[in-house]
Design a protein around this motif. Structure first.
Motif, PDB file in Angstrom:
ATOM      1  N   PRO A 116       4.972   2.914  -6.700  1.00 10.99           N
ATOM      2  CA  PRO A 116       4.417   4.239  -6.419  1.00 10.99           C
ATOM      3  C   PRO A 116       5.246   5.342  -7.049  1.00 10.99           C
ATOM      4  O   PRO A 116       6.454   5.210  -7.231  1.00 10.99           O
ATOM      5  CB  PRO A 116       4.464   4.309  -4.886  1.00 10.99           C
ATOM      6  CG  PRO A 116       5.599   3.433  -4.518  1.00 10.99           C
ATOM      7  CD  PRO A 116       5.579   2.301  -5.516  1.00 10.99           C
ATOM      8  N   SER A 117       4.593   6.408  -7.364  1.00 13.32           N
ATOM      9  CA  SER A 117       5.312   7.553  -7.907  1.00 13.32           C
ATOM     10  C   SER A 117       6.100   8.218  -6.803  1.00 13.32           C
ATOM     11  O   SER A 117       5.755   8.145  -5.633  1.00 13.32           O
ATOM     12  CB  SER A 117       4.316   8.553  -8.505  1.00 13.32           C
ATOM     13  OG  SER A 117       3.373   8.933  -7.536  1.00 13.32           O
ATOM     14  N   ASP A 172      -4.975   7.100  -2.223  1.00 11.23           N
ATOM     15  CA  ASP A 172      -4.993   8.561  -2.315  1.00 11.23           C
ATOM     16  C   ASP A 172      -6.224   9.102  -1.614  1.00 11.23           C
ATOM     17  O   ASP A 172      -7.242   8.427  -1.506  1.00 11.23           O
ATOM     18  CB  ASP A 172      -4.996   9.023  -3.778  1.00 11.23           C
ATOM     19  CG  ASP A 172      -3.666   8.782  -4.445  1.00 11.23           C
ATOM     20  OD1 ASP A 172      -2.652   9.222  -3.893  1.00 11.23           O
ATOM     21  OD2 ASP A 172      -3.655   8.128  -5.509  1.00 11.23           O
ATOM     22  N   HIS A 216       6.145   3.589   2.537  1.00 17.56           N
ATOM     23  CA  HIS A 216       6.548   4.603   1.561  1.00 17.56           C
ATOM     24  C   HIS A 216       8.002   4.389   1.131  1.00 17.56           C
ATOM     25  O   HIS A 216       8.572   5.231   0.452  1.00 17.56           O
ATOM     26  CB  HIS A 216       6.360   6.007   2.157  1.00 17.56           C
ATOM     27  CG  HIS A 216       7.279   6.286   3.319  1.00 17.56           C
ATOM     28  ND1 HIS A 216       6.945   5.950   4.602  1.00 17.56           N
ATOM     29  CD2 HIS A 216       8.502   6.860   3.381  1.00 17.56           C
ATOM     30  CE1 HIS A 216       7.929   6.318   5.426  1.00 17.56           C
ATOM     31  NE2 HIS A 216       8.889   6.863   4.701  1.00 17.56           N
ATOM     32  N   ARG A 239      -2.198   1.860  -4.765  1.00 22.09           N
ATOM     33  CA  ARG A 239      -2.001   3.221  -4.284  1.00 22.09           C
ATOM     34  C   ARG A 239      -3.241   3.709  -3.534  1.00 22.09           C
ATOM     35  O   ARG A 239      -4.368   3.499  -3.971  1.00 22.09           O
ATOM     36  CB  ARG A 239      -1.692   4.161  -5.440  1.00 22.09           C
ATOM     37  CG  ARG A 239      -1.292   5.546  -4.966  1.00 22.09           C
ATOM     38  CD  ARG A 239      -0.707   6.379  -6.069  1.00 22.09           C
ATOM     39  NE  ARG A 239      -0.330   7.690  -5.571  1.00 22.09           N
ATOM     40  CZ  ARG A 239       0.811   7.964  -4.953  1.00 22.09           C
ATOM     41  NH1 ARG A 239       1.694   6.995  -4.781  1.00 22.09           N
ATOM     42  NH2 ARG A 239       1.086   9.177  -4.514  1.00 22.09           N
ATOM     43  N   ARG A 251      10.836   2.507  -1.028  1.00 26.23           N
ATOM     44  CA  ARG A 251      10.939   1.784  -2.298  1.00 26.23           C
ATOM     45  C   ARG A 251      11.472   0.364  -2.095  1.00 26.23           C
ATOM     46  O   ARG A 251      11.021  -0.583  -2.750  1.00 26.23           O
ATOM     47  CB  ARG A 251      11.863   2.538  -3.257  1.00 26.23           C
ATOM     48  CG  ARG A 251      11.250   3.801  -3.827  1.00 26.23           C
ATOM     49  CD  ARG A 251      12.205   4.454  -4.818  1.00 26.23           C
ATOM     50  NE  ARG A 251      11.602   5.614  -5.454  1.00 26.23           N
ATOM     51  CZ  ARG A 251      10.859   5.563  -6.535  1.00 26.23           C
ATOM     52  NH1 ARG A 251      10.604   4.397  -7.102  1.00 26.23           N
ATOM     53  NH2 ARG A 251      10.351   6.668  -7.069  1.00 26.23           N
ATOM     54  N   VAL A 262       1.686  -3.181  -6.190  1.00 25.57           N
ATOM     55  CA  VAL A 262       1.451  -2.058  -5.291  1.00 25.57           C
ATOM     56  C   VAL A 262       0.078  -1.464  -5.573  1.00 25.57           C
ATOM     57  O   VAL A 262      -0.304  -1.257  -6.730  1.00 25.57           O
ATOM     58  CB  VAL A 262       2.528  -0.967  -5.460  1.00 25.57           C
ATOM     59  CG1 VAL A 262       2.200   0.253  -4.615  1.00 25.57           C
ATOM     60  CG2 VAL A 262       3.892  -1.517  -5.086  1.00 25.57           C
ATOM     61  N   LYS A 317      -3.349   4.930   4.483  1.00 24.84           N
ATOM     62  CA  LYS A 317      -2.738   3.590   4.448  1.00 24.84           C
ATOM     63  C   LYS A 317      -2.936   2.869   5.778  1.00 24.84           C
ATOM     64  O   LYS A 317      -3.345   1.696   5.807  1.00 24.84           O
ATOM     65  CB  LYS A 317      -1.238   3.699   4.122  1.00 24.84           C
ATOM     66  CG  LYS A 317      -0.915   4.339   2.783  1.00 24.84           C
ATOM     67  CD  LYS A 317       0.551   4.248   2.447  1.00 24.84           C
ATOM     68  CE  LYS A 317       1.440   4.976   3.438  1.00 24.84           C
ATOM     69  NZ  LYS A 317       1.197   6.444   3.446  1.00 24.84           N
ATOM     70  N   LEU A 346       0.861  -1.183   0.000  1.00 24.96           N
ATOM     71  CA  LEU A 346       0.000   0.000   0.000  1.00 24.96           C
ATOM     72  C   LEU A 346       0.893   1.228   0.000  1.00 24.96           C
ATOM     73  O   LEU A 346       1.733   1.391   0.899  1.00 24.96           O
ATOM     74  CB  LEU A 346      -0.921   0.030   1.213  1.00 24.96           C
ATOM     75  CG  LEU A 346      -1.933  -1.109   1.370  1.00 24.96           C
ATOM     76  CD1 LEU A 346      -2.714  -0.932   2.671  1.00 24.96           C
ATOM     77  CD2 LEU A 346      -2.885  -1.165   0.196  1.00 24.96           C
ATOM     78  N   ALA A 347       0.742   2.077  -1.023  1.00 26.91           N
ATOM     79  CA  ALA A 347       1.576   3.269  -1.134  1.00 26.91           C
ATOM     80  C   ALA A 347       0.695   4.501  -1.223  1.00 26.91           C
ATOM     81  O   ALA A 347      -0.479   4.423  -1.594  1.00 26.91           O
ATOM     82  CB  ALA A 347       2.469   3.173  -2.363  1.00 26.91           C
ATOM     83  N   GLY A 348       1.284   5.649  -0.877  1.00 25.61           N
ATOM     84  CA  GLY A 348       0.544   6.895  -0.933  1.00 25.61           C
ATOM     85  C   GLY A 348       1.159   7.901   0.004  1.00 25.61           C
ATOM     86  O   GLY A 348       1.984   7.543   0.867  1.00 25.61           O
ATOM     87  N   THR A 398      -4.303   0.599  -7.951  1.00 25.02           N
ATOM     88  CA  THR A 398      -3.391   0.523  -9.082  1.00 25.02           C
ATOM     89  C   THR A 398      -2.543  -0.705  -8.923  1.00 25.02           C
ATOM     90  O   THR A 398      -1.811  -0.835  -7.949  1.00 25.02           O
ATOM     91  CB  THR A 398      -2.498   1.778  -9.135  1.00 25.02           C
ATOM     92  OG1 THR A 398      -3.336   2.928  -9.159  1.00 25.02           O
ATOM     93  CG2 THR A 398      -1.626   1.744 -10.374  1.00 25.02           C
TER      94      THR A 398
END
Length: 564
Positions: A562-563, A550, A535, A548, A537, A546, A383, A375-377, A557
């Motif tokens: 994650p970006s 938001d 968070h 995401r 990498r 992953v 999260k 889980l990213a964000g 996604t």
């Protein structure tokens, strides 16, 4: 203090706490019987002694042999009852303490305080200080109050039979004593509430200071913390002295009332012309002793009631804790989770904290059985909220969360028995706490039947076996360990449960690169479904995909890191 207490709901708030004490009710009644019998024996000793002395003075003869026999029996009975009463009340005190703390713990477990903005110092004060006050009330004070009122009723009945004028004096004396209790109730309640508030504020400051001890030392705030603690303590002491002064004034008034009762009984005897009658003259001291015993019992009860106002505030806080609304709906027709590997499915989930804006809105995602998903964000995106919802520490405000079997069939978490859900799901939070005790005791928390070999294997998997043993003491919250070491042991504790779903929340957030790689490698090798919020990498790169998160609208996604 709530309006119910301020407006005189003393009996109601104390009576409500009887519910968690129902298993101890027979012991509480037994304690009352013992206290009453003991108090009646003491009053009988005083009355018989006065009668014997009065007879000896008036008639110039020693009391008959039966008098000595009864007095000796009463003294022996009083001695045995005092010993037995202490034994029973102390045993009952520990049971009451345990019952109330377990009930409060269950209420907190159902409501998970972290969802609300609450102070841990206040919660600790309720669990420790307030419940200890209530333990004394239900194990000791309640029985003594009942015994005092029973003694007064018995003494009044005997006085009516022997000398009605003395009974009238008793009624008047008891009424005046009750009046002093009523007059002092308002000031005592206000001062008691003020004292309790000051103690709570002091407790909160100390908890904050101890929790941020490194920051206090780093910024040189020791003198300020000590100064605030000393100032708070002095205010509390001044308030306590005001309360004690008020109590002494009321007690002094009651002593004067008892003196007036003695004078009134003697005067009523003189007015009735009883002193000229040798039989009545010999009986007069016994009637005086009887009247004093009865009114003194009321005075003791009034004094106890005047001391209950701080206790009522404590009872109100404990009662509020016991009645906290649960954050998860009780399971109805609960069953076991599906057999075999398990996944998690989120269906249009919405969630908000009690006093904050919405965190999730219409969020959907699915983690297949055996899949490792990150889980990213950004911070605050939700999260950790998703992690708590997946573990059913909270229920969503809308939508549903399901456990999914290998064929894709879903079972709502609301339909899974809580104990079996906890066996299937293990959670490692970012600030996971270790318990005071040994490594072995910590690893066995939440599980049983694990051998030392299995525990050592878990330490091996997280790379901890070379720097700690099963018998090492960890200290409070694992204070002797570094952040990375605590993270490794928290993960090892979860692995010892052999979960089918492992949920991890930012466990590598504050770790050095080497420890992060080690923990990430362990997560990638877990033979279970893994959901890891992070968070970092390095952690996310070792997972299958992953998702995401938001805020406020969340989109799932898959298959993409994650970006930045």
């Amino acid at each position: 203090m709530n309006d119910d207490v301020v407006n005189g709901g003393t009996a109601s708030v104390l009576a409500r706490l009887i519910l968690p004490l129902r298993p101890e009710w027979r012991r509480i009644v037994g304690s009352y019987v013992l206290a009453t019998t003991s108090l009646l024996a003491l009053a009988a000793i005083a009355v018989l002694a006065a009668w014997g002395v009065g007879g000896a003075v008036v008639h110039g003869a020693w009391p008959p042999p039966a008098w000595w026999f009864v007095m000796g029996g009463l003294v022996l009975l009083r001695t045995l009852l005092t010993w037995r009463e202490m034994d029973v009340s102390h045993a009952l005190a520990y049971r009451v303490l345990a019952r109330l703390r377990v009930a409060l713990f269950d209420a907190y477990a159902r409501s998970v305080p972290a969802r609300r903005r609450e102070h841990s110092g206040r919660a600790a004060s309720v669990a420790m200080t307030d419940i200890e006050k209530l333990e004394f009330f239900y194990a000791h004070t309640l029985a003594q109050l009942g015994a005092s009122l029973t003694l007064f009723a018995g003494a009044l009945g005997v006085a009516l039979a022997l000398m009605p004028s003395a009974a009238l004096v008793m009624v008047i004396g008891a009424a005046v004593v009750a009046l002093t209790a009523w007059a002092g109730a308002g000031p005592a309640r206000r001062i008691g509430a003020e004292e309790q508030t000051e103690r709570e504020e002091l407790s909160e400051r100390l908890v904050d200071a101890l929790g941020a001890l490194r920051e206090v030392l780093a910024y040189g705030l020791q003198d300020r913390v000590v100064g605030e603690a000393v100032s708070g303590t002095r205010r509390s002491v001044r308030t306590a002295r005001r309360r004690e002064l008020l109590a002494r004034l009321i007690d002094g008034a009651r002593e004067l009332i008892l003196t007036g009762v003695v004078i009134g009984v003697i005067a009523s005897t003189l007015l009735a012309g009883g002193i000229g009658d040798p039989r009545s003259a010999a009986l007069a001291p016994a009637v005086v002793a009887l009247a004093v015993s009865g009114v003194a019992a009321v005075a003791d009860a009034a004094h106890t009631l005047s001391e209950l106002h701080p206790l009522v505030a404590s009872a109100a806080r404990v009662d509020a804790g016991l009645r906290r609304p649960p954050v998860v709906v009780p399971v109805v027709d609960a069953g076991p989770p599906p057999a075999g590997p398990l996944g998690i499915r989120f269906r249009e989930v919405g969630f908000s904290y009690d006093d904050r804006t919405r965190v999730l809105q219409g969020w959907s995602a699915e983690v297949r059985p055996g899949e490792h998903v990150g889980l990213a964000g950004p911070s605050g995106a939700g999260k950790s909220t998703v992690i708590a919802l997946a573990a059913r520490l909270w229920d969503p405000d809308s939508g549903d969360i399901e456990i999914v079997d290998a064929d894709g069939r879903g079972t709502s978490l609301r339909q899974v028995a809580d104990a079996e859900l906890r066996d299937a799901v293990a959670v490692v939070e970012q600030d996971a706490r270790l318990f005071h005790g040994t490594v072995r005791e910590n690893l066995l928390r939440g599980t049983s039947g694990r051998t030392d070999e299995e525990l050592l294997l878990a330490l091996d998997r997280v790379g901890a076996r070379d720097w700690i043993t099963l018998d090492d003491e960890l200290g409070e919250h694992g204070a002797r360990l570094s952040g990375g070491q605590r993270a490794r042991l928290a993960l090892a504790r979860a692995l010892c449960r052999k979960p089918r779903i492992l949920i991890v929340d930012e466990v590598t957030a504050s770790l050095d690169p080497e420890t992060e790689r080690a923990i990430s490698q362990v997560l990638s090798e877990v033979d279970a479904t893994v959901i890891a919020a992070s968070h970092r990498r390095e952690t996310l790169a070792r997972l299958d995909r992953v998702v995401r998160v938001d805020r406020p609208i969340v989109a799932a996604t898959a298959g993409r890191p994650p970006s930045p």
